[in-house]
Design a protein around this motif. Structure first.
Motif, short mmCIF file in Angstrom:
data_model
loop_
_atom_site.label_atom_id
_atom_site.label_comp_id
_atom_site.label_asym_id
_atom_site.label_seq_id
_atom_site.Cartn_x
_atom_site.Cartn_y
_atom_site.Cartn_z
N UNK A 1 -0.37 -5.38 -13.75
CA UNK A 1 -0.70 -4.54 -12.61
C UNK A 1 -1.77 -5.22 -11.76
N UNK A 2 -2.74 -5.85 -12.41
CA UNK A 2 -3.77 -6.57 -11.68
C UNK A 2 -3.19 -7.69 -10.84
N UNK A 3 -2.22 -8.41 -11.40
CA UNK A 3 -1.58 -9.47 -10.63
C UNK A 3 -0.82 -8.91 -9.43
N UNK A 4 -0.24 -7.75 -9.61
CA UNK A 4 0.49 -7.12 -8.49
C UNK A 4 -0.49 -6.74 -7.38
N UNK A 5 -1.65 -6.21 -7.76
CA UNK A 5 -2.65 -5.88 -6.75
C UNK A 5 -3.08 -7.13 -5.99
N UNK A 6 -3.37 -8.19 -6.74
CA UNK A 6 -3.84 -9.44 -6.11
C UNK A 6 -2.79 -10.01 -5.16
N UNK A 7 -1.52 -9.80 -5.46
CA UNK A 7 -0.45 -10.40 -4.66
C UNK A 7 -0.07 -9.57 -3.43
N UNK A 8 -0.65 -8.38 -3.27
CA UNK A 8 -0.27 -7.53 -2.14
C UNK A 8 -0.71 -8.18 -0.82
N UNK A 9 0.27 -8.53 -0.01
CA UNK A 9 -0.05 -9.17 1.27
C UNK A 9 -0.64 -8.19 2.27
N UNK A 10 -0.31 -6.92 2.12
CA UNK A 10 -0.73 -5.94 3.13
C UNK A 10 -2.13 -5.37 2.86
N UNK A 11 -2.70 -5.61 1.68
CA UNK A 11 -3.97 -4.97 1.32
C UNK A 11 -5.16 -5.88 1.64
N UNK A 12 -6.17 -5.30 2.28
CA UNK A 12 -7.37 -6.04 2.65
C UNK A 12 -8.17 -6.43 1.41
N UNK A 13 -8.90 -7.54 1.47
CA UNK A 13 -9.68 -7.99 0.30
C UNK A 13 -10.65 -6.95 -0.23
N UNK A 14 -11.30 -6.18 0.66
CA UNK A 14 -12.28 -5.20 0.19
C UNK A 14 -11.60 -4.04 -0.54
N UNK A 15 -10.39 -3.69 -0.12
CA UNK A 15 -9.65 -2.64 -0.83
C UNK A 15 -9.16 -3.16 -2.18
N UNK A 16 -8.69 -4.41 -2.19
CA UNK A 16 -8.27 -5.01 -3.47
C UNK A 16 -9.41 -5.03 -4.47
N UNK A 17 -10.60 -5.36 -4.00
CA UNK A 17 -11.75 -5.43 -4.91
C UNK A 17 -12.02 -4.08 -5.55
N UNK A 18 -11.91 -3.00 -4.77
CA UNK A 18 -12.12 -1.65 -5.30
C UNK A 18 -11.03 -1.29 -6.30
N UNK A 19 -9.78 -1.64 -5.96
CA UNK A 19 -8.67 -1.34 -6.87
C UNK A 19 -8.82 -2.11 -8.17
N UNK A 20 -9.20 -3.37 -8.08
CA UNK A 20 -9.36 -4.18 -9.29
C UNK A 20 -10.52 -3.68 -10.14
#
Length: 685
Positions: free
Chosen positions: A398-417
């Protein structure tokens, strides 16, 4: 599959769950039920039928059940295992400790139907006399407060079937997730939901007429004068209660629940009820504030207390006291209760055996005490260790899927991770067991035991108010065939009972375990990131951690999925509500995707093995669909569609149509009934 709950019960004494050797199952389950498939059906036309068609044609719903399928079959096995444990504890001279003796005594009293019948209405007479003695609206408020009970499911059960207007839920503060607070919720209805009272179609009118007869029948059995007239007035009052209730959609919107009221504010914001007397009687007068989950309903219900005649309220309370205790009253009450709630509302043909209801009752009253005995017998440490490894693999996927999301901004990814990294995952059983030392149980007093257990649960919940939150708390007992995500706890529970075939089988091919329990694990992880779980941050606090653009993309993807499910029609003229079921549908798609990735990673570069003649990915998807085997009687299916946050199981099996890998595995091409063009596939994560 998830109970929409946000934080559970505090436990008090730690007990080793491996004091006895684990007992092996009598026979291993086949990895896939090839005989239950229908290979004449094209996978791309109806994947549920392809995976389950032969089973669906031959499976018979047991007469005491309204539904049947994978979960029900496993629940039956778990019940039988639990019965063996409980009946051993019930034997005179059992030496398994005081908690086990209480388990045995509670079960013995509940299953002693002859003893219950011999007592007649005497055990409930003190409650009926107390209701009869209510002299004014102030006394009514005190009675309602004294009988407030703790309930735990505000986002799914928008009505509490008790003899009270409200339910109390104790959970973390929405804005201070390390402290427990109280939430007051709407209640007071005898039928499942407001729509059963307010609906004007033929089905709903028939339910209303049947309920009216049920109320009158219960009052008549109790020797109440003018049962028909009182039944009409009680139903009239409940219609007004239903009209005051907020909708299911509003109840599921946590932002509409964000209403902290100081206790002194209730009299002004919800006039009609003597709130000061109510809170004193409920033991809540020392609280500074409570959250009001459905403020419109609380205001409307309070106004009804003032507006409706006292005698109607007393009749309403007397009826619900009888109805609520039907299982521990004489046979005529039990039969009448089944006739309405079992036959009319769910379509069951006969009552469930008393021993099964007894297991449910003791699980409800002493769930952790039963759970300790269950895991010692049925959940070996090796199973826990293997499932923990699967969880780690799926979290990583799931973490790899979050990291690979092209549409998600880095700051949102950091919160999700960050949320994923701090996720608490409980496997099998809680780290701490609840202590039932304060609960008195008598071997020959079924109704008194029932009331004592409810009061004990309420005192336990109230005792948590204002205290620190234990992030490792569990909401489910180990003997529960289910799993749960806890957004305000940022945690998951996977009880021991679901960690067995057909969901998990030690030593089975990874395609099978990842297709079954793996997708379940992925589903629950994904709930932390669905349309509701995504509103909570890593600490469990209600917070917006999304950029506006990311939130808009997420909402659009969810809307595609909602529209997809809106198109399903399980009964003529009755469609699935895609928004009502959106959280579960998002979690299904994301959970299958993450588990499939984890399955591929678990192969470590090795070629997948064939399973029952199917390739690895094919076996994975078929096993997933076979976990959703399900049949329902018409009333039960109708009730699910109207009131449940879960879509009927066949459509959940078919949600694989949103995954590119499914198209590849089964060579699904345009023109197939389930085919979705790539832009229309709703892969949110």
């Amino acid at each position: 599959m998830r109970l929409r709950v946000l934080l559970p019960i505090l436990a008090a004494i730690a007990v080793c769950a491996c004091s006895q050797p684990a007992r092996k199952a009598a026979a291993a389950s086949p990895p896939l039920d090839k005989a239950g498939m229908d290979l004449a059906v094209a996978p791309g036309d109806d994947f549920f039928a392809y995976a389950n068609g032969a089973w669906d044609r031959t499976a018979v719903i047991p007469p005491e059940r309204s539904t049947w399928g994978t979960f029900a079959q496993l629940a039956e096995l778990t019940q039988q295992r639990t019965r063996d444990i409980v009946e051993a504890a019930a034997k005179d001279g059992a030496q398994e400790g005081p908690a086990a003796r209480k388990v045995g005594d509670y079960y013995t009293a509940f299953t002693d139907e002859a003893g219950i019948d011999a007592k007649g209405l005497a055990p409930i007479q003190p409650r009926l006399s107390a209701i009869a003695a209510i002299a004014d609206k102030a006394a009514l408020a005190r009675d309602l407060g004294a009988n407030l009970r703790a309930d735990v499911d505000p986002m799914n059960a928008t009505n509490f079937h008790t003899d009270n207007l409200f339910g109390l839920w104790v959970s973390p503060d929405l804005h201070q997730a390390d402290v427990n607070v109280g939430y007051l919720l709407q209640g007071g209805l005898g039928m499942p939901d407001r729509d059963y009272y307010l609906g004007a179609d033929a089905k709903m009118v028939a339910y209303q007429q049947a309920y009216l007869k049920h109320i009158a029948a219960v009052l008549r059995l109790a020797g109440v004068a003018d049962p028909d007239g009182k039944a009409a007035r009680i139903l009239g009052l409940e219609r007004k209660i239903a009209a005051a209730h907020v909708s299911r959609a509003d109840s599921e919107d946590v932002h509409k629940a964000d209403n902290p009221w100081a206790l002194a504010d209730f009299a002004r914001k919800a006039p009609g009820l003597d709130w000061a007397g109510y809170f004193r009687a409920a033991g809540l007068d020392g609280q500074k504030r409570l959250y009001v989950w459905q403020p419109g309903a609380i205001t409307g219900l309070s106004a009804l207390v003032a507006a409706e005649p006292l005698d109607v309220w007393k009749d309403y309370l007397a009826f619900h006291a009888l109805d609520h205790h039907a299982d521990v009253l004489p046979k005529a009450f039990r039969d009448e209760n089944f006739a309405f709630y079992g036959q009319t509302l769910t379509g069951a043909l006969e009552p469930r055996p008393r021993w099964k209801r007894g297991i449910d009752a003791v699980n409800g009253a002493l769930g952790d005490a039963v759970g300790q005995l269950y895991v010692a017998r049925w959940f070996p440490p090796a199973a826990k260790a293997e499932v923990q490894r699967m969880v780690a693999n799926i979290e990583a996927a799931f973490g790899r899927r979050i990291e690979a999301l092209a549409w998600m901004a880095p700051q949102t990814k950091a919160k999700a991770e960050a949320k994923l990294k701090t996720l608490y995952v409980g496997i099998g059983y809680p780290e701490h067991w609840r202590d039932y030392g304060a609960l008195a149980v008598a071997r020959d007093q079924a109704l008194a035991n029932f009331d004592a257990a409810e009061r004990n649960d309420y005192r336990y919940a109230v005792g948590k108010l204002g205290r620190p939150v234990d992030k490792s708390e569990w909401w489910m007992t180990p003997q529960t065939v289910n799993a749960v995500n806890l957004p305000m706890q940022n945690g998951l529970n996977f009880p021991a009972a679901i960690l067995q075939p057909p969901f998990y089988q030690a030593g089975a091919d990874p395609a099978v375990n990842y297709g079954a329990i793996g997708t379940t694990i992925g589903h629950e992880i994904s709930h932390s990131f669905d349309d509701q779980g995504s509103q909570f941050d890593a600490s469990g606090q209600l917070a917006n951690w999304w950029t506006p653009a990311d939130a808009a993309h997420f909402k659009a993807a969810g809307e595609r999925l909602a529209q997809e499910f809106d198109g399903y029609e399980p009964l003529p003229g009755l469609h699935v509500n895609g928004h009502q079921t959106l959280s579960e549908n998002i979690a299904d798609v994301a959970g299958v995707a993450a588990s499939l990735d984890a399955y591929h990673a678990a192969l470590g570069g090795r070629a997948p093995r064939a399973v029952e003649g199917l390739g690895g990915d094919q076996a994975f998807f078929v096993k997933y669909a076979q976990t959703w085997r399900f049949k329902a009687r018409e009333p039960a299916l109708r009730r699910q569609v109207l009131t449940d946050g879960h879509a009927p199981a066949p459509y959940r099996a078919d949600t694989v149509r949103n995954l590119d890998a499914w198209y590849t595995a089964f060579a699904v091409k345009p023109g197939a009934k389930l085919y979705l063009a790539p832009p229309d596939r709703a892969l949110v994560w």
